[in-house]
Design an enzyme around this catalytic site. Sequence first.
Site, PDB file in Angstrom:
ATOM      1  N   GLY A  11       0.848  -1.209   0.000  1.00  0.00           N
ATOM      2  CA  GLY A  11       0.000   0.000   0.000  1.00  0.00           C
ATOM      3  C   GLY A  11       0.873   1.244   0.000  1.00  0.00           C
ATOM      4  O   GLY A  11       1.898   1.275   0.672  1.00  0.00           O
ATOM      5  N   ARG A  72       1.120  -4.917  -5.556  1.00  0.00           N
ATOM      6  CA  ARG A  72       1.174  -6.143  -4.757  1.00  0.00           C
ATOM      7  C   ARG A  72       1.385  -7.251  -5.783  1.00  0.00           C
ATOM      8  O   ARG A  72       0.574  -7.414  -6.688  1.00  0.00           O
ATOM      9  CB  ARG A  72      -0.127  -6.305  -3.964  1.00  0.00           C
ATOM     10  CG  ARG A  72      -0.239  -5.246  -2.866  1.00  0.00           C
ATOM     11  CD  ARG A  72      -1.353  -5.507  -1.902  1.00  0.00           C
ATOM     12  NE  ARG A  72      -1.207  -4.692  -0.707  1.00  0.00           N
ATOM     13  CZ  ARG A  72      -1.955  -3.611  -0.430  1.00  0.00           C
ATOM     14  NH1 ARG A  72      -2.908  -3.247  -1.242  1.00  0.00           N
ATOM     15  NH2 ARG A  72      -1.752  -2.933   0.665  1.00  0.00           N
ATOM     16  N   GLY A 102       5.833  -2.174   3.711  1.00  0.00           N
ATOM     17  CA  GLY A 102       5.472  -2.709   5.019  1.00  0.00           C
ATOM     18  C   GLY A 102       6.040  -4.104   5.232  1.00  0.00           C
ATOM     19  O   GLY A 102       6.985  -4.527   4.529  1.00  0.00           O
ATOM     20  N   ASP A 103       5.473  -4.846   6.163  1.00  0.00           N
ATOM     21  CA  ASP A 103       6.076  -6.138   6.526  1.00  0.00           C
ATOM     22  C   ASP A 103       6.041  -7.160   5.384  1.00  0.00           C
ATOM     23  O   ASP A 103       6.965  -7.957   5.234  1.00  0.00           O
ATOM     24  CB  ASP A 103       5.467  -6.710   7.813  1.00  0.00           C
ATOM     25  CG  ASP A 103       3.958  -6.836   7.763  1.00  0.00           C
ATOM     26  OD1 ASP A 103       3.355  -6.411   6.761  1.00  0.00           O
ATOM     27  OD2 ASP A 103       3.391  -7.372   8.731  1.00  0.00           O
ATOM     28  N   SER A 105       6.371  -6.471   2.168  1.00  0.00           N
ATOM     29  CA  SER A 105       7.488  -6.082   1.295  1.00  0.00           C
ATOM     30  C   SER A 105       8.821  -6.490   1.923  1.00  0.00           C
ATOM     31  O   SER A 105       9.761  -6.882   1.205  1.00  0.00           O
ATOM     32  CB  SER A 105       7.479  -4.569   1.067  1.00  0.00           C
ATOM     33  OG  SER A 105       6.229  -4.175   0.563  1.00  0.00           O
ATOM     34  N   THR A 125       4.392   2.708   5.521  1.00  0.00           N
ATOM     35  CA  THR A 125       2.998   2.271   5.648  1.00  0.00           C
ATOM     36  C   THR A 125       2.289   3.191   6.627  1.00  0.00           C
ATOM     37  O   THR A 125       2.881   3.577   7.645  1.00  0.00           O
ATOM     38  CB  THR A 125       2.875   0.806   6.126  1.00  0.00           C
ATOM     39  OG1 THR A 125       1.526   0.574   6.543  1.00  0.00           O
ATOM     40  CG2 THR A 125       3.786   0.475   7.295  1.00  0.00           C
ATOM     41  N   ILE A 126       1.039   3.515   6.328  1.00  0.00           N
ATOM     42  CA  ILE A 126       0.307   4.398   7.254  1.00  0.00           C
ATOM     43  C   ILE A 126      -0.060   3.669   8.547  1.00  0.00           C
ATOM     44  O   ILE A 126      -0.428   4.292   9.527  1.00  0.00           O
ATOM     45  CB  ILE A 126      -0.979   4.970   6.612  1.00  0.00           C
ATOM     46  CG1 ILE A 126      -1.976   3.860   6.245  1.00  0.00           C
ATOM     47  CG2 ILE A 126      -0.656   5.850   5.432  1.00  0.00           C
ATOM     48  CD1 ILE A 126      -3.376   4.375   5.925  1.00  0.00           C
ATOM     49  N   ASP A 127       0.040   2.330   8.559  1.00  0.00           N
ATOM     50  CA  ASP A 127      -0.527   1.555   9.670  1.00  0.00           C
ATOM     51  C   ASP A 127       0.273   1.636  10.976  1.00  0.00           C
ATOM     52  O   ASP A 127      -0.248   1.323  12.034  1.00  0.00           O
ATOM     53  CB  ASP A 127      -0.665   0.078   9.267  1.00  0.00           C
ATOM     54  CG  ASP A 127      -1.586  -0.107   8.071  1.00  0.00           C
ATOM     55  OD1 ASP A 127      -2.451   0.759   7.852  1.00  0.00           O
ATOM     56  OD2 ASP A 127      -1.450  -1.126   7.349  1.00  0.00           O
ATOM     57  N   ASP A 129       2.510  -0.361  12.067  1.00  0.00           N
ATOM     58  CA  ASP A 129       2.336  -1.700  12.648  1.00  0.00           C
ATOM     59  C   ASP A 129       3.628  -2.513  12.686  1.00  0.00           C
ATOM     60  O   ASP A 129       3.588  -3.739  12.749  1.00  0.00           O
ATOM     61  CB  ASP A 129       1.249  -2.468  11.866  1.00  0.00           C
ATOM     62  CG  ASP A 129       1.587  -2.599  10.392  1.00  0.00           C
ATOM     63  OD1 ASP A 129       2.566  -1.981   9.932  1.00  0.00           O
ATOM     64  OD2 ASP A 129       0.860  -3.321   9.684  1.00  0.00           O
ATOM     65  N   MET A 169      -8.462   3.650   8.946  1.00  0.00           N
ATOM     66  CA  MET A 169      -7.682   2.493   8.479  1.00  0.00           C
ATOM     67  C   MET A 169      -6.680   2.034   9.541  1.00  0.00           C
ATOM     68  O   MET A 169      -6.672   2.541  10.659  1.00  0.00           O
ATOM     69  CB  MET A 169      -6.935   2.858   7.200  1.00  0.00           C
ATOM     70  CG  MET A 169      -7.790   2.830   5.962  1.00  0.00           C
ATOM     71  SD  MET A 169      -6.756   3.130   4.514  1.00  0.00           S
ATOM     72  CE  MET A 169      -7.882   2.671   3.210  1.00  0.00           C
ATOM     73  N   ARG A 171      -5.427  -1.544   9.208  1.00  0.00           N
ATOM     74  CA  ARG A 171      -5.392  -3.012   9.143  1.00  0.00           C
ATOM     75  C   ARG A 171      -5.614  -3.598  10.537  1.00  0.00           C
ATOM     76  O   ARG A 171      -6.647  -3.322  11.128  1.00  0.00           O
ATOM     77  CB  ARG A 171      -4.066  -3.473   8.542  1.00  0.00           C
ATOM     78  CG  ARG A 171      -4.209  -4.702   7.654  1.00  0.00           C
ATOM     79  CD  ARG A 171      -2.866  -5.115   7.129  1.00  0.00           C
ATOM     80  NE  ARG A 171      -2.478  -4.347   5.970  1.00  0.00           N
ATOM     81  CZ  ARG A 171      -2.576  -4.769   4.720  1.00  0.00           C
ATOM     82  NH1 ARG A 171      -3.037  -5.952   4.460  1.00  0.00           N
ATOM     83  NH2 ARG A 171      -2.194  -4.028   3.725  1.00  0.00           N
TER      84      ARG A 171
HETATM   85  P1  ADP Z   1       2.999  -4.333   2.753  1.00  0.00           P
HETATM   86  O1  ADP Z   1       4.412  -4.327   2.313  1.00  0.00           O
HETATM   87  O2  ADP Z   1       2.405  -2.955   2.788  1.00  0.00           O
HETATM   88  O3  ADP Z   1       2.800  -5.122   4.031  1.00  0.00           O
HETATM   89  P2  ADP Z   1       1.845  -6.557   1.243  1.00  0.00           P
HETATM   90  O4  ADP Z   1       1.654  -7.418   2.439  1.00  0.00           O
HETATM   91  O5  ADP Z   1       0.748  -6.480   0.240  1.00  0.00           O
HETATM   92  O6  ADP Z   1       2.117  -5.033   1.623  1.00  0.00           O
HETATM   93  O7  ADP Z   1       3.183  -7.034   0.528  1.00  0.00           O
HETATM   94  C1  ADP Z   1       3.670  -6.358  -0.622  1.00  0.00           C
HETATM   95  C2  ADP Z   1       4.312  -7.336  -1.556  1.00  0.00           C
HETATM   96  O8  ADP Z   1       5.445  -7.962  -0.924  1.00  0.00           O
HETATM   97  C3  ADP Z   1       3.437  -8.517  -1.976  1.00  0.00           C
HETATM   98  O9  ADP Z   1       2.551  -8.200  -3.007  1.00  0.00           O
HETATM   99  C4  ADP Z   1       4.489  -9.522  -2.444  1.00  0.00           C
HETATM  100  O10 ADP Z   1       4.943  -9.226  -3.746  1.00  0.00           O
HETATM  101  C5  ADP Z   1       5.621  -9.265  -1.445  1.00  0.00           C
HETATM  102  N1  ADP Z   1       5.528 -10.270  -0.389  1.00  0.00           N
HETATM  103  C6  ADP Z   1       4.636 -10.331   0.632  1.00  0.00           C
HETATM  104  N2  ADP Z   1       4.808 -11.430   1.383  1.00  0.00           N
HETATM  105  C7  ADP Z   1       5.827 -12.124   0.806  1.00  0.00           C
HETATM  106  C8  ADP Z   1       6.487 -13.373   1.095  1.00  0.00           C
HETATM  107  N3  ADP Z   1       6.129 -14.130   2.119  1.00  0.00           N
HETATM  108  N4  ADP Z   1       7.494 -13.750   0.267  1.00  0.00           N
HETATM  109  C9  ADP Z   1       7.866 -12.978  -0.771  1.00  0.00           C
HETATM  110  N5  ADP Z   1       7.281 -11.823  -1.090  1.00  0.00           N
HETATM  111  C10 ADP Z   1       6.292 -11.381  -0.327  1.00  0.00           C
HETATM  112  O1  F6P Z   2      -1.663  -1.022   4.725  1.00  0.00           O
HETATM  113  C1  F6P Z   2      -2.197   0.223   4.393  1.00  0.00           C
HETATM  114  C2  F6P Z   2      -3.692   0.125   4.188  1.00  0.00           C
HETATM  115  O2  F6P Z   2      -4.186   1.396   3.821  1.00  0.00           O
HETATM  116  C3  F6P Z   2      -4.483  -0.436   5.383  1.00  0.00           C
HETATM  117  O3  F6P Z   2      -4.690   0.540   6.375  1.00  0.00           O
HETATM  118  C4  F6P Z   2      -5.731  -0.896   4.693  1.00  0.00           C
HETATM  119  O4  F6P Z   2      -6.370  -1.927   5.430  1.00  0.00           O
HETATM  120  C5  F6P Z   2      -5.208  -1.437   3.389  1.00  0.00           C
HETATM  121  O5  F6P Z   2      -3.972  -0.795   3.139  1.00  0.00           O
HETATM  122  C6  F6P Z   2      -6.102  -1.215   2.210  1.00  0.00           C
HETATM  123  O6  F6P Z   2      -5.513  -1.870   1.145  1.00  0.00           O
HETATM  124  P1  F6P Z   2      -5.931  -1.655  -0.398  1.00  0.00           P
HETATM  125  O7  F6P Z   2      -5.150  -0.486  -0.893  1.00  0.00           O
HETATM  126  O8  F6P Z   2      -5.503  -2.924  -1.043  1.00  0.00           O
HETATM  127  O9  F6P Z   2      -7.402  -1.437  -0.415  1.00  0.00           O
END
Ligand code: ADP
Ligand code: F6P
Length: 323
Positions: A11, A72, A102-103, A105, A125-127, A129, A169, A171
């Site tokens: 995000g 994503r 975020g986590d 990524s 990330t805005i969260d 977290d 928001m 999460r």
């Molecule tokens: P954020 O980084 O904000 O937590 P996501 O959880 O959607 O957002 O993760 C972003 C991207 O990071 C995913 O679309 C994927 O490409 C990669 N990713 C997430 N989890 C994994 C994982 N377990 N192994 C490899 N890549 C991952």
């Molecule tokens: O992780 C950032 C965030 O804005 C969360 O607060 C929210 O739950 C989620 O992303 C929304 O995700 P999307 O952009 O996929 O709707």
Amino acid sequence: MKNVAVLTSGGDAPGMNAAIRSVVRSSISMGLNVFGINKGYNGLIRGDIHQMNMASVADIIQKGGTILRTARSEEFKTEEGQNKAVSIAKVFNIDGIVVIGGDGSFMGAKKLTEKGIACIGVPGTIDNDLAYTDYTIGFDTAVNNVLDAVNKIRDTSTSHERVSIIEVMGRNSGDIALYSGLAGGAESIIVPEVEYSVEDVCRRLIIGRNRGKLHSIIIIAEGAGDAKELEEQIRQRVDMDVRTSILGYIQRGGNTTAADRVLASRLGARAVELLAEGKGGRVVGIKDNKIVDVDISNALSMKKEFDHELYKLATTLSSRDAQ
Ligand code: ADP
Ligand code: F6P
């Protein structure tokens, strides 16, 4: 290390642009070539990569969103996708990557590091977290966006003597609700980390009305339950006019606050320093206003502690006589 790259993933968050600017300009000042990877890990797999210079990041420090776009990527979660990403990084002679996200990524950054491409994670990330850092980039702007909305809703809420439920928001994290609820003087703050009862929420509303309050604000984090359901539960118990606003994506856009710009600039620069020192598999963050770096696996295994003291303070200040 001679060639480094930067990508944004997951995000988007206000302040990602300020972080990109810092990575690009810090790299150039250290004599490194710096590449921008578009659309997160998808762009890496596809080779959507271009060299950046001082001018590529001009006039972006204030802007929300990310000039590199974000994605994503399901493909990158697979071993095959990761191997493709590594081959493309080698085609461009990229030795290290700054991953802003975020986590999720960071999980990806860990995998790439294990496959030989050194990665440093920057928390975007805005969260708010992530346990290893006090703040993530974008959180402060999101809280200020919520406050702006709370102020506007308060005007109309007062005119009609209504109760306003505002869903924010975050999460599974209650931090946006906690900080905006405290700063906005909300009567009740409902977060996933703290159990709540509808009776207590109603009691606070009634006590507020009895001492002459013309409006009441309830902030509920998206991870804590359904705002519309809460509205119905309150309506069944209290003879008050209740309305719900789900703020949604306005929280994630707009001008970046000074706090987020400064944090992003500091973290981006440190991430490049680590790569230049030949380090990978680490994440940068801020603890007690000092920039820190932590092993990525340790960072991912840490559990975020909710600030119960701050929550208690918010509860005390908003309605002392409702305790
Ligand atoms: P954020 O980084 O904000 O937590 P996501 O959880 O959607 O957002 O993760 C972003 C991207 O990071 C995913 O679309 C994927 O490409 C990669 N990713 C997430 N989890 C994994 C994982 N377990 N192994 C490899 N890549 C991952
Ligand atoms: O992780 C950032 C965030 O804005 C969360 O607060 C929210 O739950 C989620 O992303 C929304 O995700 P999307 O952009 O996929 O709707």
